[in-house]
Design a protein around this motif. Sequence first.
Motif, PDB file in Angstrom:
ATOM      1  N   ASP A  95      33.491  48.826  35.068  1.00 36.43           N
ATOM      2  CA  ASP A  95      32.323  48.765  34.201  1.00 36.43           C
ATOM      3  C   ASP A  95      31.741  47.356  34.270  1.00 36.43           C
ATOM      4  O   ASP A  95      32.483  46.371  34.179  1.00 36.43           O
ATOM      5  N   SER A  96      30.430  47.257  34.430  1.00 33.09           N
ATOM      6  CA  SER A  96      29.779  45.945  34.397  1.00 33.09           C
ATOM      7  C   SER A  96      29.958  45.348  33.009  1.00 33.09           C
ATOM      8  O   SER A  96      29.894  46.052  32.006  1.00 33.09           O
ATOM      9  N   LYS A  97      30.178  44.042  32.964  1.00 32.62           N
ATOM     10  CA  LYS A  97      30.406  43.347  31.692  1.00 32.62           C
ATOM     11  C   LYS A  97      29.557  42.086  31.645  1.00 32.62           C
ATOM     12  O   LYS A  97      29.099  41.580  32.673  1.00 32.62           O
ATOM     13  N   SER A  98      29.380  41.583  30.439  1.00 33.91           N
ATOM     14  CA  SER A  98      28.680  40.308  30.284  1.00 33.91           C
ATOM     15  C   SER A  98      29.260  39.554  29.092  1.00 33.91           C
ATOM     16  O   SER A  98      29.911  40.148  28.228  1.00 33.91           O
ATOM     17  N   TYR A 110      37.165  50.360  33.195  1.00 38.83           N
ATOM     18  CA  TYR A 110      36.747  51.140  34.362  1.00 38.83           C
ATOM     19  C   TYR A 110      36.627  52.604  33.977  1.00 38.83           C
ATOM     20  O   TYR A 110      37.082  53.023  32.925  1.00 38.83           O
ATOM     21  N   ARG A 129      39.010  39.245  37.392  1.00 43.25           N
ATOM     22  CA  ARG A 129      37.694  38.796  37.837  1.00 43.25           C
ATOM     23  C   ARG A 129      37.835  37.460  38.532  1.00 43.25           C
ATOM     24  O   ARG A 129      38.807  36.732  38.346  1.00 43.25           O
ATOM     25  N   ASN A 137      27.179  35.327  38.067  1.00 44.93           N
ATOM     26  CA  ASN A 137      27.849  36.625  38.200  1.00 44.93           C
ATOM     27  C   ASN A 137      29.186  36.437  38.912  1.00 44.93           C
ATOM     28  O   ASN A 137      29.254  35.759  39.939  1.00 44.93           O
ATOM     29  N   LYS A 157      33.844  47.806  42.817  1.00 47.29           N
ATOM     30  CA  LYS A 157      33.751  46.654  41.914  1.00 47.29           C
ATOM     31  C   LYS A 157      32.426  46.626  41.158  1.00 47.29           C
ATOM     32  O   LYS A 157      31.481  47.336  41.485  1.00 47.29           O
ATOM     33  N   ALA A 158      32.401  45.773  40.152  1.00 44.32           N
ATOM     34  CA  ALA A 158      31.200  45.480  39.371  1.00 44.32           C
ATOM     35  C   ALA A 158      31.241  43.984  39.078  1.00 44.32           C
ATOM     36  O   ALA A 158      32.147  43.282  39.559  1.00 44.32           O
ATOM     37  N   ASP A 159      30.295  43.503  38.302  1.00 46.07           N
ATOM     38  CA  ASP A 159      30.229  42.058  37.997  1.00 46.07           C
ATOM     39  C   ASP A 159      30.383  41.793  36.509  1.00 46.07           C
ATOM     40  O   ASP A 159      29.980  42.596  35.672  1.00 46.07           O
ATOM     41  N   LEU A 160      30.925  40.617  36.243  1.00 46.16           N
ATOM     42  CA  LEU A 160      30.887  40.032  34.897  1.00 46.16           C
ATOM     43  C   LEU A 160      29.783  38.980  34.947  1.00 46.16           C
ATOM     44  O   LEU A 160      29.868  38.035  35.748  1.00 46.16           O
ATOM     45  N   ALA A 161      28.767  39.157  34.131  1.00 44.91           N
ATOM     46  CA  ALA A 161      27.655  38.204  34.082  1.00 44.91           C
ATOM     47  C   ALA A 161      27.879  37.248  32.914  1.00 44.91           C
ATOM     48  O   ALA A 161      28.095  37.693  31.778  1.00 44.91           O
TER      49      ALA A 161
END
Length: 167
Positions: A95-98, A110, A129, A137, A157-161
């Motif tokens: 899951d993308s996170k910020s 996820y 991460r 990112n 994968k996804a990103d932590l912003a």
Amino acid sequence: YQKADFDITKAGLTVTADSKSKVYGTNDPSLTYQITAGKLIASDKLTGNLSRVSGENVGTYSINQGTLNASTNYDFTYQNANFDITKAGLTVTADSKSKIYGTNDPALTYQITAGKLIGNDKLTGALTRDAGENVGNYPITQGTLTASANYNFTYQKADLAITKASL
């Protein structure tokens, strides 16, 4: 007149199991066979069923004669075959996170986006991460997250912003 014996001998009959396969977690297909040498005479039939070595994990298991047999009029031979259980597909997507610069990381989570876990199977381990605390990112990586050997495990994968903090 001198009589003589008239002997009727057993007919040869060979049955060969058909190779079978399934994907981990699915139902077994029917076990089938072919007569590969000889033939059944008149209305004779084979009786019983084939069986396979028990087991549900990925691997190769033997298909055995089980109770399959012919009458005593046959010299019956059985040839076994393999039953293969192949890996189930399983895709996990992070899951993308910020977060805001200077705050703690959120929990990395996820979703299973293709396939499913079978029975009581579980994913083990955790996502990680890439290191860094500046604005930008950072890829969320698989880390130690994994499934058992019964799965073709794919990770997306996804990103932590990290966003700017307000002053």
